[in-house]
Write an enzyme that holds these catalytic residues in place. Sequence first.
Site, short mmCIF file in Angstrom:
data_model
loop_
_atom_site.label_atom_id
_atom_site.label_comp_id
_atom_site.label_asym_id
_atom_site.label_seq_id
_atom_site.Cartn_x
_atom_site.Cartn_y
_atom_site.Cartn_z
N GLY A 12 0.77 -1.24 0.00
CA GLY A 12 0.00 0.00 0.00
C GLY A 12 0.80 1.28 0.00
O GLY A 12 0.29 2.33 0.38
N SER A 13 2.05 1.22 -0.47
CA SER A 13 2.83 2.46 -0.45
C SER A 13 2.28 3.47 -1.46
O SER A 13 2.35 4.68 -1.23
CB SER A 13 4.32 2.18 -0.70
OG SER A 13 4.53 1.74 -2.00
N ASN A 14 1.74 2.99 -2.58
CA ASN A 14 1.14 3.93 -3.54
C ASN A 14 -0.14 4.54 -2.99
O ASN A 14 -0.42 5.72 -3.22
CB ASN A 14 0.88 3.23 -4.88
CG ASN A 14 2.13 3.19 -5.73
OD1 ASN A 14 2.57 4.21 -6.25
ND2 ASN A 14 2.73 2.01 -5.86
N LEU A 88 -3.56 -7.19 -7.65
CA LEU A 88 -2.98 -8.31 -8.40
C LEU A 88 -3.99 -9.10 -9.23
O LEU A 88 -3.59 -9.90 -10.08
CB LEU A 88 -2.24 -9.25 -7.45
CG LEU A 88 -1.01 -8.63 -6.77
CD1 LEU A 88 -0.34 -9.64 -5.85
CD2 LEU A 88 -0.03 -8.10 -7.80
N LYS A 89 -5.26 -8.92 -9.00
CA LYS A 89 -6.25 -9.69 -9.76
C LYS A 89 -6.66 -8.95 -11.03
O LYS A 89 -6.63 -7.72 -11.07
CB LYS A 89 -7.50 -9.93 -8.90
CG LYS A 89 -7.29 -10.97 -7.82
CD LYS A 89 -7.68 -12.36 -8.32
CE LYS A 89 -6.91 -13.48 -7.65
NZ LYS A 89 -6.90 -13.46 -6.21
N ILE A 91 -9.18 -7.33 -13.48
CA ILE A 91 -10.49 -6.70 -13.29
C ILE A 91 -11.48 -7.33 -14.28
O ILE A 91 -11.19 -7.40 -15.48
CB ILE A 91 -10.37 -5.16 -13.56
CG1 ILE A 91 -9.44 -4.52 -12.52
CG2 ILE A 91 -11.71 -4.46 -13.59
CD1 ILE A 91 -9.97 -4.51 -11.11
N HIS A 107 2.06 0.48 -13.27
CA HIS A 107 2.89 -0.71 -13.54
C HIS A 107 4.35 -0.31 -13.34
O HIS A 107 4.76 0.75 -13.79
CB HIS A 107 2.64 -1.17 -14.99
CG HIS A 107 3.37 -2.41 -15.33
ND1 HIS A 107 2.95 -3.66 -14.91
CD2 HIS A 107 4.52 -2.62 -16.02
CE1 HIS A 107 3.80 -4.57 -15.34
NE2 HIS A 107 4.76 -3.97 -16.02
N ASP A 148 -2.25 -5.06 -18.82
CA ASP A 148 -1.21 -4.06 -19.10
C ASP A 148 -1.22 -3.54 -20.54
O ASP A 148 -0.18 -3.22 -21.10
CB ASP A 148 0.18 -4.63 -18.78
CG ASP A 148 0.32 -4.99 -17.31
OD1 ASP A 148 -0.27 -4.30 -16.46
OD2 ASP A 148 1.03 -5.97 -17.01
N GLU A 177 7.18 6.04 -8.76
CA GLU A 177 5.75 5.69 -8.77
C GLU A 177 4.98 6.64 -7.86
O GLU A 177 3.88 7.09 -8.18
CB GLU A 177 5.53 4.26 -8.26
CG GLU A 177 5.97 3.18 -9.21
CD GLU A 177 5.66 1.79 -8.68
OE1 GLU A 177 4.58 1.57 -8.13
OE2 GLU A 177 6.52 0.90 -8.84
C1 GRF Z 1 4.04 -1.29 -7.19
O1 GRF Z 1 5.34 -1.49 -7.62
C2 GRF Z 1 3.09 -1.16 -8.36
O2 GRF Z 1 3.66 -0.58 -9.47
C3 GRF Z 1 2.78 -2.59 -8.67
O3 GRF Z 1 2.72 -3.24 -7.42
C4 GRF Z 1 3.50 -2.51 -6.46
C5 GRF Z 1 2.56 -2.15 -5.36
O4 GRF Z 1 3.22 -1.53 -4.29
N1 GRF Z 1 1.61 -2.69 -9.50
P1 GRF Z 1 2.42 -0.86 -3.11
O5 GRF Z 1 1.44 -1.91 -2.59
O6 GRF Z 1 1.71 0.35 -3.63
O7 GRF Z 1 3.45 -0.53 -2.08
#
Ligand code: GRF
Length: 204
Positions: A12-14, A88-89, A91, A107, A148, A177
Amino acid sequence: MLKIAVFVSGRGSNLKAIINSIPHQLENVEVSAVISDKKDCPALDYAEGLGIKTLFVSEKDPQSINYESLIQILCGLKIDLIVLAGFLKKIPDEMIDNYPNKIINIHPALLPSFGGKGMYGMNVHKAVFEKSCQISGPTVHFVDKIYDNGKIIAQKAVDISDVKTPDEIAERVLKIEHILLPFVIKKISENKISIKNNRVYIAE
Ligand code: GRF
């Protein structure tokens, strides 16, 4: 106000980068819901801790909601944009039909290289490392029915010519990102992203 739903599967860092950008960069954005295909993951815990509505979606687990119900809930919440941030799934097509050009994904490589089924997480960075790529970087793209494959909105190249491990690539790309995804969301919230002649343009 742009109401977004963020889909996550792990760290969940994004998601954090988006939420941290709200006060100074994304003033017109509200994270209205966080959705995960995992019942327990740090991203979901984080959202819960902030009092954001969280939902667990799966086609199999009896404790979850399914995608049909999820679409109804998102409609009820009047979600304007779905952001896949480490989800990861795949959609389901039905959801994509309900949100044309309103689902974006981040991505961790420069698409159209190193994308597609199985290309997620460290698999991507290992493949980039093994090919001896000298640059990598994140891509934000619209989501269509193929992994993708949707139109690219924004990319940023990162110099990786001196890295010694795939982990180092992951670390460098992730930092970018966290800048690129909030940037794209901001532009969408300002209506500054358009598609003309099959290309995506971002206005200043
Ligand atoms: C990120 O590298 C994103 O690009 C990819 O999965 C990772 C998720 O990281 N799709 P986070 O869960 O947001 O830390």
